[in-house]
Write a protein that holds these residues in place. Structure first.
Motif, PDB file in Angstrom:
ATOM      1  N   VAL A   1      91.717   9.163  47.570  1.00  0.00           N
ATOM      2  CA  VAL A   1      91.133  10.499  47.736  1.00  0.00           C
ATOM      3  C   VAL A   1      89.686  10.401  48.200  1.00  0.00           C
ATOM      4  O   VAL A   1      89.273  11.083  49.139  1.00  0.00           O
ATOM      5  CB  VAL A   1      91.233  11.303  46.419  1.00  0.00           C
ATOM      6  N   ARG A   2      88.917   9.542  47.570  1.00  0.00           N
ATOM      7  CA  ARG A   2      87.491   9.445  47.886  1.00  0.00           C
ATOM      8  C   ARG A   2      87.239   8.805  49.243  1.00  0.00           C
ATOM      9  O   ARG A   2      86.180   9.013  49.841  1.00  0.00           O
ATOM     10  CB  ARG A   2      86.765   8.706  46.772  1.00  0.00           C
TER      11      ARG A   2
ATOM     12  N   TYR B   1      92.844  19.121  50.043  1.00  0.00           N
ATOM     13  CA  TYR B   1      93.461  17.890  50.531  1.00  0.00           C
ATOM     14  C   TYR B   1      94.590  18.211  51.502  1.00  0.00           C
ATOM     15  O   TYR B   1      95.068  19.342  51.567  1.00  0.00           O
ATOM     16  CB  TYR B   1      93.986  17.048  49.367  1.00  0.00           C
TER      17      TYR B   1
ATOM     18  N   PRO C   1      87.072  16.182  47.483  1.00  0.00           N
ATOM     19  CA  PRO C   1      87.121  16.227  46.015  1.00  0.00           C
ATOM     20  C   PRO C   1      85.758  16.558  45.426  1.00  0.00           C
ATOM     21  O   PRO C   1      84.725  16.104  45.915  1.00  0.00           O
ATOM     22  CB  PRO C   1      87.540  14.803  45.640  1.00  0.00           C
TER      23      PRO C   1
ATOM     24  N   SER D   1      89.289   9.367  51.895  1.00  0.00           N
ATOM     25  CA  SER D   1      89.991  10.184  52.887  1.00  0.00           C
ATOM     26  C   SER D   1      89.126  11.346  53.371  1.00  0.00           C
ATOM     27  O   SER D   1      87.968  11.486  52.983  1.00  0.00           O
ATOM     28  CB  SER D   1      91.279  10.729  52.268  1.00  0.00           C
ATOM     29  N   SER D   2      89.743  12.206  54.166  1.00  0.00           N
ATOM     30  CA  SER D   2      89.057  13.423  54.632  1.00  0.00           C
ATOM     31  C   SER D   2      89.202  14.552  53.617  1.00  0.00           C
ATOM     32  O   SER D   2      88.784  15.680  53.886  1.00  0.00           O
ATOM     33  CB  SER D   2      89.619  13.857  55.986  1.00  0.00           C
ATOM     34  N   ASP D   3      89.784  14.258  52.464  1.00  0.00           N
ATOM     35  CA  ASP D   3      89.887  15.255  51.404  1.00  0.00           C
ATOM     36  C   ASP D   3      88.488  15.640  50.924  1.00  0.00           C
ATOM     37  O   ASP D   3      87.513  14.928  51.182  1.00  0.00           O
ATOM     38  CB  ASP D   3      90.697  14.708  50.221  1.00  0.00           C
TER      39      ASP D   3
ATOM     40  N   HIS E   1      94.850   6.254  43.160  1.00  0.00           N
ATOM     41  CA  HIS E   1      94.849   7.616  43.702  1.00  0.00           C
ATOM     42  C   HIS E   1      93.428   8.061  44.027  1.00  0.00           C
ATOM     43  O   HIS E   1      93.143   8.560  45.124  1.00  0.00           O
ATOM     44  CB  HIS E   1      95.503   8.574  42.703  1.00  0.00           C
TER      45      HIS E   1
ATOM     46  N   ALA F   1      89.659  20.207  44.495  1.00  0.00           N
ATOM     47  CA  ALA F   1      89.739  19.509  45.780  1.00  0.00           C
ATOM     48  C   ALA F   1      90.498  20.324  46.807  1.00  0.00           C
ATOM     49  O   ALA F   1      91.332  21.165  46.466  1.00  0.00           O
ATOM     50  CB  ALA F   1      90.413  18.152  45.596  1.00  0.00           C
TER      51      ALA F   1
ATOM     52  N   ARG G   1      96.465  22.187  54.630  1.00  0.00           N
ATOM     53  CA  ARG G   1      95.594  21.782  53.523  1.00  0.00           C
ATOM     54  C   ARG G   1      95.796  22.668  52.304  1.00  0.00           C
ATOM     55  O   ARG G   1      96.009  23.867  52.421  1.00  0.00           O
ATOM     56  CB  ARG G   1      94.152  21.757  53.980  1.00  0.00           C
TER      57      ARG G   1
END
Length: 156
Positions: free
Chosen positions: A49-50, A72, A56, A52-54, A45, A70, A78
């Motif tokens: 997340v790291r 996301y 965090p 992606s365009s998320d 996970h 975060a 979002r």
């Protein structure tokens, strides 16, 4: 207490994993991974997340890692999420951290969800400008049953 956000470091992940396996925190959050004790799933996970365009972030209180926050999801949908170590609840850390995250991520609207009985999280979200827009029922893995949740929205 000095609250700050920074990018997530590899050394933060064991702290997040421990925090996300606190039984009381899990019950309060309700909507958690199916098996929070599955370290492989947790690591996978965080790799996603790291990469992606998320957005965090690690939450620091006086330099100590006390949680994560975060933004996301796909544009226009979002959401925000946050997790603060139970030992730090009730000190305003979540509100300060979420406010800092919202200042860093100017896009709007943003959404949030919280279990309907999670008064602390709902209070944090409302202090940060989120307003309830809907109610839903979803399966909460931490509780092993359907649980009502509040959907909130933050406008420009």
């Amino acid at each position: 207490m000095q609250i700050a956000l920074r990018r997530v470091h590899d050394s933060d992940l064991p702290v997040f994993f421990r925090q996300m396996n606190d039984p009381e925190s899990l019950m309060t959050a309700a909507f958690t991974p199916k098996d929070p004790a599955d370290r492989d799933a947790f690591d996978a996970h965080w790799r996603r997340v790291r990469a992606s365009s998320d957005v965090p972030r690690t939450i620091l209180a006086d330099g100590d890692v006390v949680g994560s926050a975060a933004v996301y999801g796909p544009p226009g949908e979002r959401e925000v999420t946050y997790w603060v170590d139970r030992a730090y609840w009730g000190r305003g850390i979540a509100t300060l951290a979420l406010s800092a995250l919202l200042a860093e991520v100017p896009e709007r609207p943003l959404f949030a969800r919280a279990a309907a009985d999670n008064a602390g999280s709902l209070r944090v979200l409302e202090k940060c400008g989120f307003r309830p827009t809907a109610r839903a029922v979803g399966f909460a893995h931490a509780r092993g049953r359907d649980t009502e949740e509040i959907v909130l929205r933050l406008e420009g």
